[in-house]
Design a protein around this motif. Structure first.
Motif, PDB file in Angstrom:
ATOM      1  N   GLU A 169       3.612 -25.114  55.989  1.00  0.00           N
ATOM      2  CA  GLU A 169       3.143 -23.716  56.024  1.00  0.00           C
ATOM      3  C   GLU A 169       2.077 -23.608  57.106  1.00  0.00           C
ATOM      4  OE1 GLU A 169       1.537 -22.125  52.417  1.00  0.00           O
ATOM      5  OE2 GLU A 169       3.267 -22.825  51.224  1.00  0.00           O
ATOM      6  N   ILE A 170       2.377 -22.843  58.145  1.00  0.00           N
ATOM      7  CA  ILE A 170       1.472 -22.821  59.298  1.00  0.00           C
ATOM      8  C   ILE A 170       0.134 -22.151  58.974  1.00  0.00           C
ATOM      9  CG2 ILE A 170       1.210 -22.011  61.681  1.00  0.00           C
ATOM     10  CD1 ILE A 170       3.086 -24.428  61.309  1.00  0.00           C
ATOM     11  N   ALA A 171       0.186 -21.094  58.177  1.00  0.00           N
ATOM     12  CA  ALA A 171      -1.077 -20.427  57.812  1.00  0.00           C
ATOM     13  C   ALA A 171      -1.969 -21.375  57.012  1.00  0.00           C
ATOM     14  CB  ALA A 171      -0.788 -19.162  57.014  1.00  0.00           C
ATOM     15  N   ALA A 172      -1.331 -22.150  56.126  1.00  0.00           N
ATOM     16  CA  ALA A 172      -2.108 -23.109  55.335  1.00  0.00           C
ATOM     17  C   ALA A 172      -2.670 -24.210  56.230  1.00  0.00           C
ATOM     18  CB  ALA A 172      -1.220 -23.723  54.249  1.00  0.00           C
ATOM     19  N   LEU A 173      -1.887 -24.629  57.227  1.00  0.00           N
ATOM     20  CA  LEU A 173      -2.364 -25.662  58.150  1.00  0.00           C
ATOM     21  C   LEU A 173      -3.601 -25.154  58.902  1.00  0.00           C
ATOM     22  CD1 LEU A 173      -2.158 -28.357  59.611  1.00  0.00           C
ATOM     23  CD2 LEU A 173      -0.394 -27.353  61.085  1.00  0.00           C
ATOM     24  N   ARG A 174      -3.518 -23.918  59.402  1.00  0.00           N
ATOM     25  CA  ARG A 174      -4.685 -23.361  60.111  1.00  0.00           C
ATOM     26  C   ARG A 174      -5.895 -23.304  59.181  1.00  0.00           C
ATOM     27  NH1 ARG A 174      -6.736 -20.655  64.252  1.00  0.00           N
ATOM     28  NH2 ARG A 174      -4.830 -20.594  65.474  1.00  0.00           N
ATOM     29  N   GLN A 175      -5.665 -22.872  57.975  1.00  0.00           N
ATOM     30  CA  GLN A 175      -6.792 -22.757  57.049  1.00  0.00           C
ATOM     31  C   GLN A 175      -7.421 -24.127  56.766  1.00  0.00           C
ATOM     32  OE1 GLN A 175      -6.629 -23.501  53.348  1.00  0.00           O
ATOM     33  NE2 GLN A 175      -7.508 -21.670  52.378  1.00  0.00           N
ATOM     34  N   ARG A 176      -6.569 -25.149  56.589  1.00  0.00           N
ATOM     35  CA  ARG A 176      -7.107 -26.497  56.354  1.00  0.00           C
ATOM     36  C   ARG A 176      -7.937 -26.962  57.561  1.00  0.00           C
ATOM     37  NH1 ARG A 176      -4.642 -24.809  52.657  1.00  0.00           N
ATOM     38  NH2 ARG A 176      -3.278 -25.907  51.176  1.00  0.00           N
ATOM     39  N   LEU A 177      -7.432 -26.662  58.751  1.00  0.00           N
ATOM     40  CA  LEU A 177      -8.131 -27.112  59.958  1.00  0.00           C
ATOM     41  C   LEU A 177      -9.442 -26.350  60.162  1.00  0.00           C
ATOM     42  CD1 LEU A 177      -5.032 -27.519  62.302  1.00  0.00           C
ATOM     43  CD2 LEU A 177      -6.515 -29.362  61.456  1.00  0.00           C
ATOM     44  N   GLU A 178      -9.487 -25.118  59.700  1.00  0.00           N
ATOM     45  CA  GLU A 178     -10.738 -24.358  59.794  1.00  0.00           C
ATOM     46  C   GLU A 178     -11.766 -24.857  58.787  1.00  0.00           C
ATOM     47  OE1 GLU A 178      -8.902 -20.090  61.434  1.00  0.00           O
ATOM     48  OE2 GLU A 178      -9.196 -20.409  59.286  1.00  0.00           O
ATOM     49  N   GLN A 179     -11.272 -25.293  57.631  1.00  0.00           N
ATOM     50  CA  GLN A 179     -12.211 -25.639  56.557  1.00  0.00           C
ATOM     51  C   GLN A 179     -12.566 -27.128  56.502  1.00  0.00           C
ATOM     52  OE1 GLN A 179     -10.463 -24.106  52.983  1.00  0.00           O
ATOM     53  NE2 GLN A 179     -10.902 -21.974  53.498  1.00  0.00           N
ATOM     54  N   HIS A 180     -11.789 -27.966  57.207  1.00  0.00           N
ATOM     55  CA  HIS A 180     -12.006 -29.407  57.120  1.00  0.00           C
ATOM     56  C   HIS A 180     -12.096 -30.012  58.511  1.00  0.00           C
ATOM     57  CE1 HIS A 180     -11.171 -29.423  52.780  1.00  0.00           C
ATOM     58  NE2 HIS A 180     -10.241 -28.518  53.058  1.00  0.00           N
ATOM     59  N   LYS A 181     -12.540 -31.256  58.565  1.00  0.00           N
ATOM     60  CA  LYS A 181     -12.599 -31.992  59.828  1.00  0.00           C
ATOM     61  C   LYS A 181     -11.801 -33.285  59.692  1.00  0.00           C
ATOM     62  CE  LYS A 181     -16.023 -29.934  62.441  1.00  0.00           C
ATOM     63  NZ  LYS A 181     -15.281 -29.170  63.457  1.00  0.00           N
ATOM     64  N   PRO A 182     -10.474 -33.187  59.553  1.00  0.00           N
ATOM     65  CA  PRO A 182      -9.695 -34.412  59.348  1.00  0.00           C
ATOM     66  C   PRO A 182      -9.744 -35.332  60.570  1.00  0.00           C
ATOM     67  CG  PRO A 182      -8.241 -32.547  59.740  1.00  0.00           C
ATOM     68  CD  PRO A 182      -9.627 -31.991  59.596  1.00  0.00           C
ATOM     69  N   ALA A 183      -9.814 -36.637  60.302  1.00  0.00           N
ATOM     70  CA  ALA A 183      -9.780 -37.622  61.387  1.00  0.00           C
ATOM     71  C   ALA A 183      -8.413 -37.635  62.049  1.00  0.00           C
ATOM     72  CB  ALA A 183     -10.121 -39.007  60.858  1.00  0.00           C
ATOM     73  N   PHE A 184      -7.369 -37.378  61.256  1.00  0.00           N
ATOM     74  CA  PHE A 184      -6.033 -37.255  61.832  1.00  0.00           C
ATOM     75  C   PHE A 184      -5.146 -36.479  60.876  1.00  0.00           C
ATOM     76  CE2 PHE A 184      -5.966 -41.428  59.631  1.00  0.00           C
ATOM     77  CZ  PHE A 184      -4.904 -41.236  58.750  1.00  0.00           C
ATOM     78  N   ALA A 185      -4.006 -36.021  61.428  1.00  0.00           N
ATOM     79  CA  ALA A 185      -2.938 -35.450  60.616  1.00  0.00           C
ATOM     80  C   ALA A 185      -1.781 -36.432  60.660  1.00  0.00           C
ATOM     81  CB  ALA A 185      -2.506 -34.102  61.179  1.00  0.00           C
ATOM     82  N   TYR A 186      -1.260 -36.780  59.490  1.00  0.00           N
ATOM     83  CA  TYR A 186      -0.116 -37.687  59.401  1.00  0.00           C
ATOM     84  C   TYR A 186       1.104 -36.872  59.001  1.00  0.00           C
ATOM     85  CZ  TYR A 186       3.048 -41.182  57.439  1.00  0.00           C
ATOM     86  OH  TYR A 186       4.155 -41.945  57.148  1.00  0.00           O
ATOM     87  N   PHE A 187       2.059 -36.748  59.915  1.00  0.00           N
ATOM     88  CA  PHE A 187       3.243 -35.926  59.658  1.00  0.00           C
ATOM     89  C   PHE A 187       4.514 -36.735  59.931  1.00  0.00           C
ATOM     90  CE2 PHE A 187       0.673 -31.884  60.927  1.00  0.00           C
ATOM     91  CZ  PHE A 187       0.163 -31.780  59.643  1.00  0.00           C
ATOM     92  N   ILE A 188       5.562 -36.396  59.198  1.00  0.00           N
ATOM     93  CA  ILE A 188       6.882 -37.045  59.330  1.00  0.00           C
ATOM     94  C   ILE A 188       7.889 -35.914  59.590  1.00  0.00           C
ATOM     95  CG2 ILE A 188       8.506 -38.676  58.260  1.00  0.00           C
ATOM     96  CD1 ILE A 188       6.184 -39.060  56.078  1.00  0.00           C
ATOM     97  N   PRO A 189       7.998 -35.446  60.837  1.00  0.00           N
ATOM     98  CA  PRO A 189       8.694 -34.174  61.078  1.00  0.00           C
ATOM     99  C   PRO A 189      10.211 -34.252  61.043  1.00  0.00           C
ATOM    100  CG  PRO A 189       7.193 -34.776  62.887  1.00  0.00           C
ATOM    101  CD  PRO A 189       7.382 -35.975  62.043  1.00  0.00           C
ATOM    102  N   THR A 190      10.776 -35.464  61.062  1.00  0.00           N
ATOM    103  CA  THR A 190      12.228 -35.565  61.197  1.00  0.00           C
ATOM    104  C   THR A 190      12.798 -36.311  59.991  1.00  0.00           C
ATOM    105  OG1 THR A 190      11.874 -35.637  63.597  1.00  0.00           O
ATOM    106  CG2 THR A 190      14.072 -36.201  62.783  1.00  0.00           C
ATOM    107  N   PHE A 191      13.380 -35.527  59.054  1.00  0.00           N
ATOM    108  CA  PHE A 191      13.967 -36.080  57.838  1.00  0.00           C
ATOM    109  C   PHE A 191      12.910 -36.832  57.037  1.00  0.00           C
ATOM    110  CE2 PHE A 191      17.364 -36.387  61.191  1.00  0.00           C
ATOM    111  CZ  PHE A 191      17.836 -35.114  60.963  1.00  0.00           C
ATOM    112  N   GLN A 192      11.924 -36.047  56.645  1.00  0.00           N
ATOM    113  CA  GLN A 192      10.773 -36.619  55.964  1.00  0.00           C
ATOM    114  C   GLN A 192      11.181 -37.383  54.709  1.00  0.00           C
ATOM    115  OE1 GLN A 192       8.596 -35.173  53.053  1.00  0.00           O
ATOM    116  NE2 GLN A 192       6.548 -35.241  53.960  1.00  0.00           N
TER     117      GLN A 192
END
Lengths: 388, 388
Positions: A140-163
């Protein structure tokens, strides 16, 4: 005995425990992510030079690094061989990344659901895991933006292809949107792609790291799903600002990856033989996927919903009436059926009941109907007990 | 870029950097701990079943665990196969032990000097390293008692048999005394034995773990020094209170050790062929040790003192007039000679100048005199400059 503080967060590997329980030959296992035995290629060793037995370079075999960089460049990944680190299976990438980034309390961003063993590796080092809900075409892109606004993650771990576990493949639009957001907030991307080559349709999408303009990144893959997992040969490719640290962490972890497995992987990568093996593998798994879909429709249509996976090794079922699927494991094993409960793939398992991850590569098609019939019965009994 | 706090303690691997610099064929390298190329055995792969390519157990191959337990039991180690964990080279044991025990500030007890890569692995996790001075027959026992009275180390890490770098072999009396003290203070022992089989005299001594009555322990070994380092197959054996944690940490680090290397190791362990290979190896290295001793007496008798090693791969020289041997590295490499400075093997390098670790297994005997002559000249030039 005084252990380190992190040991209080050390979980047993549920997958490994279920796999161990599922080793009895009479058990039909939908639990693991094992390649199908008949599709393990016959490999030759007679041409391997004795010198491969000597200590090697921590970075990995130069020719293998070149071959992996060439394949990644063909996908658009902006790299050369100096950015490739051969690792002892892509699980090791998670360990090295955790060491590089995570102190107790460090925020990291993950999909919900996400890969169980990644969650465990990051939590072992004390990560404060932040979840982004997953939809059929990616986060969810809106949720991703909100998380990035509210937090300072060291990294994002994503599995975009056949998670693993959800089988989701991010759309082009979501890949672009994720890249743009990570650039905007300057958050490092760890992109995990073990299943890219296990694709059953004409679709494809370039990695997210190819779309980044500023953010640092680690792209990781493996030959475990396409060649032989027993080799324990994976790789990471990192942006130049991260690579030297990952290399030193690799040295400290195990000096270097086994050279015999690296030599064997090099015999395949980029070859015509490998291309034809991959084509056979896709055909084989597509047929197993289709057989699984037919058997699921027969036994689970009234119990659950799911998307038909276009790649990877798993169906991700959502029960229409949620219950804690961990409670199904013991009765299923009593019926000689194994599966993976969905809850452990979430940061907050108790808030996310009602999913099952079912592997379709392992059980022979002629046994599918019997196996899924037994599993469906276990679900029905539990639902009836819940209703009572 | 915000890295974890531990990255501030991440050192590059000096050994690996020197090895890289020493890769030019014209360089005579006394730096590494590489087995001699001519002694790498020819190995066969044709009998390996395809199923070895599948995912395996985190613990390791059952038959290999049995074989290792049998050898350890023959040495007196109180264990069975359920206590054996196959690891990706014995460096990985250090990583797993660090994860199990070390938080920032955790005290650990080490020999002075000690194995450089162990020191780095423990310091990466924030260990507060306490040193016990090493004598020709093992640690100073009074100093060990004093350290144990004044500190609460999570473990003691000792290399009692042909220590790297000092080549010291603990006497029977010191092995008993160390075991008694660790039992008395309840301190876990990590006993690292990569060189046990590389013995040149009739002497032997059972491991210290066989002498413990109460303390927990990890015993670790490898096939890297006796078979093929490129396999990346080592093992640890742990007391039952520690084993389950080490197993889970292994799962999180890399799932399991490569199975092809494990299969190959199993073809050798306990076999007549392996016994005869080890006998040849000992003869070969004994001759190289003797040639090195002769060349050292020719070129270094006025510059340094040393003990003749009765096993392992190294001479440990102490300069009669100490200087920081790290400053010798660049001029030696200019003369196409590589060696390992002694300082990094100490917790406090600057307080321990004046040692050189020289490997005797790698350089061919006919080149020894030339190589050591060049190295001695580099030392003489530095001493003259120091005196000026």
């Amino acid at each position: 005995m005084a252990f380190s503080e992190r040991i209080s967060r050390l979980k047993s590997s549920l997958i490994r425990e279920i796999l161990a329980a599922a080793q009895r030959p009479e058990v039909m296992s939908f639990a693991g992510g094992l390649p199908a035995e008949p599709m393990l290629p016959k490999v030759e060793w007679s041409a391997m030079p004795t010198s491969v037995g000597q200590y090697g370079m921590s970075e990995g075999e130069p020719a293998l690094r070149e071959a992996i960089a060439a394949e990644a460049k063909a996908l658009g990944v902006p790299c050369d061989a100096s950015q490739v680190l051969i690792v002892s299976g892509s699980q090791q990438t998670l360990d090295l990344a955790a060491k590089l980034f995570i102190d107790p309390g460090t925020e990291v961003l993950l999909e919900a659901p996400t890969y169980l063993a990644a969650l465990q590796a990051f939590q072992l080092f004390g990560a404060n895991c932040i979840a982004v809900p997953q939809e059929a075409d990616g986060p969810e892109i809106a949720a991703l933006r909100q998380r990035l606004e509210q937090h300072k993650p060291a990294f994002a771990y994503f599995i975009p292809t056949f998670q693993n576990p959800s089988a989701v493949r991010y759309s082009e639009a979501k890949r672009d949107a994720v890249a743009a957001l990570l650039d905007e907030f300057g958050v490092t991307l760890i992109e995990d792609e073990p299943y890219r080559e296990l694709v059953f349709d004409a679709g494809s999408a370039t990695p997210i790291v190819t779309r980044l303009k500023k953010a640092s990144w680690i792209y990781t893959g493996t030959v475990s799903k396409t060649l032989l997992p027993g080799l324990r040969v994976g790789y990471l490719i990192a942006s130049p600002d991260l690579f030297p640290y990952l290399l030193r962490l690799k040295q400290s972890a195990d000096l270097h990856t086994n050279r015999i497995g690296q030599w064997q992987a090099l015999q395949w990568l980029g070859s015509e033989r490998y291309r034809s093996h991959l084509a056979e593998l896709r055909d084989f798994y597509r047929q197993r996927r289709d057989a699984m879909q037919a058997a699921l429709q027969e036994h689970f249509a009234d119990l659950a919903t799911w998307e038909v996976p276009q790649g990877g090794l798993f169906f991700w079922l959502t029960l229409k009436r949620p219950l804690d699927t961990r409670t199904l494991l013991a009765p299923a094993l009593e019926q000689n059926v194994a599966f993976m409960p969905g809850e452990p793939f979430f940061i907050d398992p108790d808030l996310n009941p009602g999913h099952l991850r079912l592997n379709f590569s392992h059980v022979a098609p002629e046994r599918l109907s019997e196996g899924l019939s037994r599993l469906a019965s276990v679900v029905r009994v539990a639902l009836a007990a819940q209703a009572a």
